[in-house]
Design an enzyme around this catalytic site. Structure first.
Site, PDB file in Angstrom:
ATOM      1  N   ARG A  54       0.841  -1.202   0.000  1.00 17.63           N
ATOM      2  CA  ARG A  54       0.000   0.000   0.000  1.00 17.63           C
ATOM      3  C   ARG A  54       0.873   1.247   0.000  1.00 17.63           C
ATOM      4  NH1 ARG A  54      -2.887  -0.371   4.702  1.00 17.63           N
ATOM      5  NH2 ARG A  54      -1.698   1.292   5.681  1.00 17.63           N
ATOM      6  N   TYR A 107     -12.411  18.344 -15.531  1.00 13.50           N
ATOM      7  CA  TYR A 107     -13.034  17.026 -15.679  1.00 13.50           C
ATOM      8  C   TYR A 107     -14.152  16.904 -14.630  1.00 13.50           C
ATOM      9  CZ  TYR A 107     -13.697  12.075 -14.915  1.00 13.50           C
ATOM     10  OH  TYR A 107     -14.261  10.847 -14.730  1.00 13.50           O
ATOM     11  N   ASP A 179      -3.020  19.554 -14.204  1.00 14.14           N
ATOM     12  CA  ASP A 179      -3.415  18.236 -14.707  1.00 14.14           C
ATOM     13  C   ASP A 179      -2.917  18.149 -16.150  1.00 14.14           C
ATOM     14  OD1 ASP A 179      -4.777  16.106 -15.930  1.00 14.14           O
ATOM     15  OD2 ASP A 179      -6.484  16.275 -14.565  1.00 14.14           O
ATOM     16  N   LYS A 204      -5.284   7.223 -19.190  1.00 13.31           N
ATOM     17  CA  LYS A 204      -5.493   7.767 -20.548  1.00 13.31           C
ATOM     18  C   LYS A 204      -4.271   7.496 -21.425  1.00 13.31           C
ATOM     19  CE  LYS A 204      -9.112   9.254 -18.377  1.00 13.31           C
ATOM     20  NZ  LYS A 204     -10.260   8.385 -18.277  1.00 13.31           N
TER      21      LYS A 204
HETATM   22  C1  LIG Z   1      -8.254  15.481 -17.363  1.00 10.75           C
HETATM   23  C2  LIG Z   1      -8.622  14.353 -16.448  1.00 10.75           C
HETATM   24  N1  LIG Z   1      -8.100  14.317 -15.221  1.00 10.75           N
HETATM   25  C3  LIG Z   1      -8.399  13.319 -14.355  1.00 10.75           C
HETATM   26  C4  LIG Z   1      -9.267  12.308 -14.707  1.00 10.75           C
HETATM   27  C5  LIG Z   1      -9.586  11.235 -13.710  1.00 10.75           C
HETATM   28  O1  LIG Z   1      -8.883  10.079 -14.018  1.00 10.75           O
HETATM   29  P1  LIG Z   1      -9.328   8.590 -13.617  1.00 10.75           P
HETATM   30  O2  LIG Z   1     -10.542   8.268 -14.433  1.00 10.75           O
HETATM   31  O3  LIG Z   1      -8.133   7.768 -13.944  1.00 10.75           O
HETATM   32  O4  LIG Z   1      -9.640   8.616 -12.164  1.00 10.75           O
HETATM   33  C6  LIG Z   1      -9.814  12.296 -15.994  1.00 10.75           C
HETATM   34  C7  LIG Z   1     -10.735  11.213 -16.389  1.00 10.75           C
HETATM   35  O5  LIG Z   1     -11.321  11.249 -17.444  1.00 10.75           O
HETATM   36  C8  LIG Z   1      -9.479  13.342 -16.889  1.00 10.75           C
HETATM   37  O6  LIG Z   1      -9.999  13.407 -18.118  1.00 10.75           O
END
Ligand SMILES: Cc1ncc(COP(=O)(O)O)c(C=O)c1O
Length: 390
Positions: A54, A107, A179, A204
């Site tokens: 963990r 998001y 991000d 992604k």
């Molecule tokens: C720009 C962005 N940040 C964070 C996330 C969250 O990621 P996760 O689905 O791996 O939790 C996403 C999910 O689509 C995203 O598009």
């Protein structure tokens, strides 16, 4: 591998740790919850040793070293999903009574985290348009600890000037968190532009094959250590060794995949711009130096595979378009080998109240496309026939 290596060399070699036992070249999957601590008790459980997965695991370490090298950070911490990584930053670096600034376009789950969960933890969030420096500067308070945004933003693909926002934040003692999911370190390195922390949904483009969830935070040693303790050891959103292996394997081909994603997306964006059924196309490669801001053109070395466009006729037309796609899949994720289309208003961003969506350009006719690696002629043909049904 040396630190002077090019990015494509780093994608493959950084963080790779052949097995000391047998020299296996591919990263071994250490599918274990615990590690033997025999002989460590008398020495006070020496730090730096693996104890429990963990907190740390050699397969995850390999991914973390690779990502720290790629982003140019001191250290990285991996998580079970992108949201695990994002929430880890917030719960570690903020406490009740603190203030942060976030962009209005995020998001959907990040939006929800910052609107609802943060409030319950006593964290006050101001939502601004981070493309507007004055809005950022005016929102900063004595207790502002973080400024958070995505660039390109999901789903409108607006571009935020990382250097400019990070300069405003650091002058007032706040950290900038970016991000970097859409461009990856292949095309954008926020830490080099003054940001303090980078977060990723590794689900992604980093993984790239749509078969594993994961998240990464890259930061200073100090922040990474605090994040590992609070968010992994004490909260526990750990990445599985198998998913770390898949993400590591995905990163090996990130360079060639992103090149193809970008090439296909640039071609598709030009094609979409010529379609009468479409009102507006948004792609970072279309006028990246928008609003006379030359930093924007300079902060990216490629434009990625994400496109958003508005069909004429609102949600009725958008749903008809999506229902008529035959090759492209309708789904929420992005960055996979296959082309994926979605309706942010009804899917990824449905948590946002309609008035807020409208105000930031997440309109009823907006479609987001993650352009895949198929032959571009086939993607275009599918989109053209779906547009013809409108
Ligand atoms: C720009 C962005 N940040 C964070 C996330 C969250 O990621 P996760 O689905 O791996 O939790 C996403 C999910 O689509 C995203 O598009």
């Amino acid at each position: 591998m040396t630190y002077e290596s090019g990015i494509n060399t780093k994608l493959i070699h950084a963080g790779q740790r052949p097995s000391p036992d047998n020299g296996a070249l591919a990263q071994p999957i250490y599918q274990t919850s615990s590690f033997s601590v025999d002989g460590l008790l008398r020495s006070g459980m020496k730090r730096g040793k693996y104890v429990y997965s963990r907190v740390s695991n050699p397969t995850l370490t390999s991914l973390e070293l690779k990502m720290a090298t790629l982003e140019g950070g001191d250290a990285a911490v991996s998580f079970g999903s992108g949201m695990g990584a994002i929430s880890a930053v917030l719960v570690t670096l903020l406490e009740s009574g603190d203030h942060m600034i976030a962009d209005r376009v995020l998001y959907g789950s990040t939006y929800e985290l910052l609107h609802n969960v943060a409030a319950r933890l006593g964290i006050n969030v101001s939502f601004v348009d981070t493309t507007n420096s004055k809005e950022v500067a005016n929102a900063i308070q004595e207790n502002t600890k973080l400024v958070y945004f995505e660039t390109p933003a999901n789903p409108t693909l607006k571009l935020v000037d990382i250097r400019r926002v990070a300069a405003i934040a650091s002058e007032r003692g706040a950290k900038t968190v970016v991000d970097n999911t859409f461009l990856t370190p292949l095309y954008q390195k926020p830490l080099e532009l003054g940001a303090d922390i980078v977060v990723h949904s590794a689900t992604k483009y980093l993984n790239g094959h749509g078969d594993a969830l994961g998240g990464i935070v890259v930061s200073s040693y100090e922040d990474a250590t605090a994040i590992r303790r609070a968010a992994l050891r004490d909260i526990g959103a750990a990445l599985s060794p198998f998913n770390a292996f898949l993400i590591l394997r995905g990163i090996h081909t990130l360079g060639v995949r992103m090149e193809r994603h970008s090439k296909n997306a640039a071609e598709l964006a030009a094609f979409l711009q010529s379609q009468r059924a479409i009102e507006r196309v948004r792609y970072p490669g279309i006028d990246p130096g928008m609003q006379g801001n030359s930093n924007l053109a300079k902060q990216m070395s490629g434009f990625g595979g994400m496109i958003a466009f508005e069909v004429r006729g609102g949600s009725e037309a958008a749903i008809t378009f999506l229902n008529n796609l035959k090759l492209c899949t309708v789904a929420v994720s992005l960055g996979d080998t296959a082309t994926i289309a979605e309706h942010p208003g009804l899917m990824t961003h449905s948590v946002m109240p309609r008035a807020e969506r409208d105000a930031v350009g997440i309109t009823d006719g907006l479609i987001r496309i993650s352009v895949g690696l198929e032959d571009i002629a086939d993607i275009e043909k599918d989109i053209a026939q779906a547009l013809d049904t409108l």
